[in-house]
Design a protein around this motif. Sequence first.
Motif, PDB file in Angstrom:
ATOM      1  N   THR A   1       2.473   1.786  -3.311  1.00 49.31           N
ATOM      2  CA  THR A   1       1.504   2.283  -4.286  1.00 49.31           C
ATOM      3  C   THR A   1       1.235   3.761  -4.066  1.00 49.31           C
ATOM      4  OG1 THR A   1       0.484   0.119  -4.099  1.00 49.31           O
ATOM      5  CG2 THR A   1      -0.691   1.743  -5.374  1.00 49.31           C
ATOM      6  N   GLY A   2       1.158   4.163  -2.793  1.00 48.59           N
ATOM      7  CA  GLY A   2       0.954   5.573  -2.483  1.00 48.59           C
ATOM      8  C   GLY A   2       2.089   6.423  -3.031  1.00 48.59           C
ATOM      9  N   LEU A   3       3.322   5.949  -2.830  1.00 50.88           N
ATOM     10  CA  LEU A   3       4.481   6.711  -3.318  1.00 50.88           C
ATOM     11  C   LEU A   3       4.481   6.770  -4.842  1.00 50.88           C
ATOM     12  CD1 LEU A   3       7.231   5.384  -0.884  1.00 50.88           C
ATOM     13  CD2 LEU A   3       6.034   7.567  -0.819  1.00 50.88           C
TER      14      LEU A   3
ATOM     15  N   MET B   1       0.839  -1.203   0.000  1.00 48.70           N
ATOM     16  CA  MET B   1       0.000   0.000   0.000  1.00 48.70           C
ATOM     17  C   MET B   1       0.873   1.251   0.000  1.00 48.70           C
ATOM     18  SD  MET B   1      -3.256  -0.158   0.202  1.00 48.70           S
ATOM     19  CE  MET B   1      -4.242  -1.524  -0.153  1.00 48.70           C
ATOM     20  N   ILE B   2       1.873   1.267   0.859  1.00 46.18           N
ATOM     21  CA  ILE B   2       2.731   2.454   0.962  1.00 46.18           C
ATOM     22  C   ILE B   2       3.466   2.684  -0.358  1.00 46.18           C
ATOM     23  CG2 ILE B   2       4.758   3.418   2.117  1.00 46.18           C
ATOM     24  CD1 ILE B   2       3.747   2.155   4.667  1.00 46.18           C
TER      25      ILE B   2
ATOM     26  N   PHE C   1      -4.130   5.402   0.506  1.00 47.61           N
ATOM     27  CA  PHE C   1      -3.180   4.282   0.591  1.00 47.61           C
ATOM     28  C   PHE C   1      -2.438   4.312   1.923  1.00 47.61           C
ATOM     29  CE2 PHE C   1      -3.204   4.510  -4.170  1.00 47.61           C
ATOM     30  CZ  PHE C   1      -3.691   3.246  -4.371  1.00 47.61           C
ATOM     31  N   MET C   2      -1.964   5.508   2.289  1.00 48.46           N
ATOM     32  CA  MET C   2      -1.161   5.623   3.503  1.00 48.46           C
ATOM     33  C   MET C   2      -1.979   5.258   4.744  1.00 48.46           C
ATOM     34  SD  MET C   2       1.770   6.431   2.509  1.00 48.46           S
ATOM     35  CE  MET C   2       2.523   6.927   0.979  1.00 48.46           C
TER      36      MET C   2
ATOM     37  N   ALA D   1      -2.631   1.619   4.928  1.00 46.22           N
ATOM     38  CA  ALA D   1      -1.415   0.912   5.310  1.00 46.22           C
ATOM     39  C   ALA D   1      -1.213   0.998   6.814  1.00 46.22           C
ATOM     40  CB  ALA D   1      -0.214   1.500   4.582  1.00 46.22           C
TER      41      ALA D   1
ATOM     42  N   GLY E   1       1.874   6.689  -6.600  1.00 48.36           N
ATOM     43  CA  GLY E   1       0.793   7.616  -6.908  1.00 48.36           C
ATOM     44  C   GLY E   1       1.275   9.057  -6.914  1.00 48.36           C
ATOM     45  N   ILE E   2       2.152   9.390  -5.956  1.00 49.92           N
ATOM     46  CA  ILE E   2       2.700  10.749  -5.907  1.00 49.92           C
ATOM     47  C   ILE E   2       3.437  11.049  -7.209  1.00 49.92           C
ATOM     48  CG2 ILE E   2       4.343  12.279  -4.755  1.00 49.92           C
ATOM     49  CD1 ILE E   2       3.693  10.920  -2.161  1.00 49.92           C
TER      50      ILE E   2
ATOM     51  N   SER F   1      -5.743  10.348  -3.650  1.00 52.68           N
ATOM     52  CA  SER F   1      -5.674   8.900  -3.496  1.00 52.68           C
ATOM     53  C   SER F   1      -4.524   8.469  -2.593  1.00 52.68           C
ATOM     54  CB  SER F   1      -5.508   8.267  -4.874  1.00 52.68           C
ATOM     55  OG  SER F   1      -4.389   8.828  -5.520  1.00 52.68           O
ATOM     56  N   ILE F   2      -3.445   9.268  -2.601  1.00 53.38           N
ATOM     57  CA  ILE F   2      -2.255   8.886  -1.843  1.00 53.38           C
ATOM     58  C   ILE F   2      -2.562   8.741  -0.353  1.00 53.38           C
ATOM     59  CG2 ILE F   2       0.080   9.606  -1.264  1.00 53.38           C
ATOM     60  CD1 ILE F   2      -0.445  11.367  -4.016  1.00 53.38           C
ATOM     61  N   GLY F   3      -3.347   9.690   0.173  1.00 53.39           N
ATOM     62  CA  GLY F   3      -3.713   9.635   1.579  1.00 53.39           C
ATOM     63  C   GLY F   3      -4.437   8.349   1.920  1.00 53.39           C
TER      64      GLY F   3
END
Lengths: 203, 221
Positions: free
Chosen positions: A188-190, A185-186, B202-203, B206, A192-193, B198-200
């Motif tokens: 994917t978040g990165l 997840m983390i 995911f974080m 997690a 995403g940035i 969307s990033i928030g």
Amino acid sequence: MELVSIGIKAVFVENMIFAYFLGMCSYLAVSKKVSTAIGLGTAVIFVLTIIVPANWMVQEYILKESALAWISPQFEGVNLEFLQFIMFIAIIAAIVQLVEMVVEKVSPSLYGSLGIFLPLIAVNCAILGGALFMVQRDYTLAEATVFGFGSGVGWLMAIVALAAIREKLKYSNVPDGLKGLGLTMIITGLMGIAFKSFIGIAM
Amino acid sequence: MSTEAVEEKIVKKVSEPLLSKRRKKLVKDPLNEDNPITVQVLGICSALAITIKMEPTIIMGLAVIFTVMFSNLIISVIRDFIPNRIRIIVQLAVVATFVTLVSELLKAYNYPMFKVLGAFVGLIITNCIVMGRLEAFAMGNKPYDSMLDGLGSGLGYAWIILAVSFFREFLGSGSILNFKVFEALGIPYVNNGLMVDSIGAFMILAIIIWIQRIKTGYVEQ
């Protein structure tokens, strides 16, 4: 030119995974190895490119208000849009089955690499999502085809990138609770940035 | 007369109480130890897409609970008549029927919310939680048990997306259920745009997974 911009938008700016979270289930489950990720990604491109235009035709000639008028004028004004979900999902399931059979017959080697992924795709939300977005955005047939293909390419890119990162991370020392899903997840978040940087590009 | 009484006793012994320990477990397990999102990794798409605000999240949670419960029930009732080869299509048709029902109801009674949720109501059809429960449970269990199992999975999904949406709305828009908390308290707070993005999502998911796994001691290999 319009088509090119729709295609590029579908790949980068409105990436299925980073902008809409579609197809996350298989994205997380099948991203442990690059080779399997490429297999699934190719299958998704293949199916999306066929299904979005197919559903466009269903929407245009069967479901839309007054769409049935081409059969006889007495169907003028009939609106079958409430059947949209059932029709779309039935067509997706049917086409996936059909594609599986055709590929098996025509190219056994392609079937060998795509085979196990095809049934998985019927329940991949990226496919149904692509079809529903196509309706929401009023695309023409050509635009819908390009949009389907572009979305698939974007999806392939995302899953292959994630699989590559996860392969590298396999031997790192990660806290127990974060192992697997949490860390994915983390990442994917990165990622995403990084993809957010495309938003500034006006199409 | 006496034999009848004895028979009745036997029947009573065989039939389980309506909420036996086993059945409670069906509802309770998916809440934490076997949570559909954080442990089974199912249904993540919608969990992230509609959690910017709490209100649509509540509607989405209810819609999923309804869909899982009743499609579990229907599939479980007709499970012996479904030919194995076409079971996926049958399951999809049943799920799609209930999702259409939900979407039409939403369109009729809460149109603004229908606009907010957009395509994501339709995407409940391909929510892997629904399909997963149908495949794994309803195809081999009795109707009432299947319904409880659906309820459990639905609730497990609902509480995770509610938790995610709470933090996303609180940090991203400075409000809870559209009530501006920071403004009311007079605390200057600059909204964190990352949380709306969307990033928030995911974080936060997690971090929730991390905390939950520390508590349950579950380690993925």
